[in-house]
Design an enzyme around this catalytic site. Structure first.
Site, short mmCIF file in Angstrom:
data_model
loop_
_atom_site.label_atom_id
_atom_site.label_comp_id
_atom_site.label_asym_id
_atom_site.label_seq_id
_atom_site.Cartn_x
_atom_site.Cartn_y
_atom_site.Cartn_z
N ALA A 232 0.84 -0.92 0.27
CA ALA A 232 0.00 0.37 -0.06
C ALA A 232 0.84 1.58 0.16
O ALA A 232 2.28 1.60 0.74
CB ALA A 232 -0.68 -0.17 0.73
N GLY B 26 0.00 1.40 -3.21
CA GLY B 26 0.34 0.54 -4.43
C GLY B 26 0.89 0.91 -5.67
O GLY B 26 0.90 0.31 -6.62
N GLY B 27 1.49 1.81 -5.61
CA GLY B 27 2.69 2.93 -6.84
C GLY B 27 3.34 1.70 -7.37
O GLY B 27 3.34 1.84 -8.80
N LYS B 28 3.78 1.26 -6.96
CA LYS B 28 4.96 -0.04 -7.79
C LYS B 28 4.28 -1.09 -7.60
O LYS B 28 4.54 -1.78 -8.62
CB LYS B 28 5.78 -0.72 -6.17
CG LYS B 28 6.36 0.54 -5.28
CD LYS B 28 7.69 0.27 -4.68
CE LYS B 28 7.82 1.65 -3.56
NZ LYS B 28 7.44 2.82 -3.71
N ASP C 181 -0.16 -6.41 2.04
CA ASP C 181 -0.51 -5.76 2.88
C ASP C 181 -1.35 -6.31 4.22
O ASP C 181 -1.92 -6.65 3.99
CB ASP C 181 -0.30 -4.09 2.26
CG ASP C 181 0.20 -3.65 3.57
OD1 ASP C 181 0.85 -2.40 3.48
OD2 ASP C 181 0.15 -2.80 4.98
N ASP D 184 8.64 -2.90 0.38
CA ASP D 184 9.57 -1.41 0.96
C ASP D 184 8.89 -1.80 1.85
O ASP D 184 8.14 -1.35 2.64
CB ASP D 184 8.30 -0.21 -0.37
CG ASP D 184 8.29 0.80 0.25
OD1 ASP D 184 8.60 1.34 0.98
OD2 ASP D 184 8.05 2.31 -0.44
N CYS E 137 12.03 4.54 2.20
CA CYS E 137 12.21 6.52 1.95
C CYS E 137 12.50 6.49 3.52
O CYS E 137 12.21 7.22 3.33
CB CYS E 137 10.99 6.76 1.49
SG CYS E 137 9.21 6.09 2.93
#
Length: 426
Positions: A241, A243-245, A260, A302, A355
């Site tokens: 989440a 969900g970009g990748k 997730d 991530d 990140c």
């Protein structure tokens, strides 16, 4: 004789927005909640302005507090302090008219029994401060918290630290990852392929309804690209989440499983897939307990982290995170990384990314994983072929920092690495 009650006067939108911003600041600074969580109680046209103003104050709070220290012997009450912070930032950063800002600040102080006695102070000290433009312009960029500042300075030096803090103060543009060609006025194509705009209301941009793109910082779009051609590959997006990748991998032709643990966050994944028309198997599960029926060709992890690489777009983060958060997160990261390595077939690859600005959440995690897993190897990651500056290369993979591309508006701080399992088990 009866008299009709006087009609209730509607509060001016400017005052309503400023009051909303003050409530949001208390939500972050006193309640320890994220800025966006407090916006749910705001309605009407003043809501968006209140959220924007609160974000500006959090970004420039260090400067506002320094300005107040120069003009005041004692620190005022918390709400009064927020009123003064807001007024200073509106005048010096947002370019608002001094007269209206000062009047509304005094009005807000008078509204509460706890602050009404300090309304005179608000009026007097603000009128002095808003006329001192040169003093504001001379203030340095706000410093990151010490627990974050110290390891960043140790890793990259004082000059780089200052550049990162300046990037945080500058804020962030709006980046989009396209899945098909789209023309948006004012957008520029970055060397990495992302589209960059100065800003704008996302839902009104061309291509939103048709799912031509999704919002994703240019740095966040890099980890999925490290896998290269994923056509037909079975790929697990771990901690997927919003969900970009997942969408990147699906658009590139992979058979994606998005996993997730958060039902609330996974609703965003469903919504994004529906809007873009992309396909993925979506699972709600705890990765520390879940196991796949068969191993994947690749896993993209991530990992949950301090998110300190996103301060330029989330100015509330420095006020919410603490040094004690780091230990629990780094433990979870290495547990998830070990699980991810067990989810891929022999010879399969795991992309690990966070990140975060902290080496303990990036470079150090990879060094430790290589020691824990004999036969595990690092795959090279060439930043130049991805459209990134050559300086992004580090021994463990790629390290992106907010001051990269200052002429283009910077990028989020991100670490990423590609690990490959041995072809056969030892």
């Amino acid at each position: 004789m009866s008299h009709a009650a006087a009609p209730k006067r509607e509060m001016p939108e400017s005052l309503a927005a400023r009051m909303g911003a003050i409530r949001l600041l208390a939500h972050v600074l006193r309640d320890g909640r994220m800025l966006g969580d407090g916006a749910s109680g705001l309605t009407g046209p003043a809501a968006a302005r209140a959220l924007r103003l609160a974000g500006l104050v959090l970004r420039h709070m260090g400067q506002a507090d320094e300005m107040m220290r120069a003009h005041m012997d004692r620190q005022p009450a918390a709400k009064v302090r927020d009123i003064l912070r807001l007024a200073l930032v509106e005048v010096f950063v947002d370019g608002a008219a001094q007269h209206g800002v000062v009047n509304d600040a005094v009005a807000m102080a008078r509204m509460s029994p706890r602050t009404v006695k300090q309304s005179g102070l608000v009026n007097a000290v603000l009128r002095k401060m808003v006329d001192d433009r040169s003093a504001w312009d001379a203030l340095p960029a706000p410093a990151m918290p010490g627990w974050l500042r110290k390891p960043v300075a140790k890793m990259w030096g004082q000059d780089r630290l200052a550049a990162i803090e300046a990037a945080h103060l500058a804020g962030a543009p709006l980046d989009l990852t396209p899945q098909r060609p789209v023309e948006i006025e004012g957008a520029v194509v970055l060397p990495t392929g992302s589209l960059r705009l100065a800003g704008g209301q996302v839902s009104l941009l061309p291509g939103f309804e048709t799912g031509d793109w999704w919002v994703q910082d240019a740095a966040a779009a890099m980890p999925a690209r490290l896998l290269g051609d994923v056509t037909g590959m079975r790929v697990l997006d771990l901690c997927a989440a919003p969900g970009g990748k997942t969408m990147q991998l699906a658009a590139a032709g992979a058979q994606v499983t998005a996993l997730d643990v958060s039902p609330k966050r996974m609703r965003r994944v469903f919504q994004n897939l529906e809007r873009t028309g992309l396909q993925a198997d979506v699972l709600e599960a705890d990765a520390l307990k879940w196991s796949p029926e068969e191993p994947f060709d690749a896993v993209l992890l991530d990992a949950p982290c301090t998110a300190t690489g996103t301060i330029r777009r989330h100015p509330d983060l420095p006020h919410l995170r603490e040094s004690r958060d780091v230990e629990a997160l780094t433990k979870l990261q290495y547990q998830l990384l070990d699980r991810a390595l067990g989810f891929v077939k022999p010879g399969g690859r795991v992309v690990y990314c966070t990140c975060s600005l902290l080496p303990v959440e990036g470079e150090n995690q990879i060094d430790a994983a290589l020691k824990r897993h004999p036969g595990l190897t690092l795959e090279p990651a060439d930043p130049v072929t991805l459209g990134l500056p050559a300086e992004a290369a580090v021994a463990q993979g790629l390290r992106l920092l907010p001051d990269l591309w200052p002429e283009r508006g910077g990028m989020d701080g991100f670490f990423m690495s590609v690990l490959k399992r041995p072809e056969t088990s030892a």
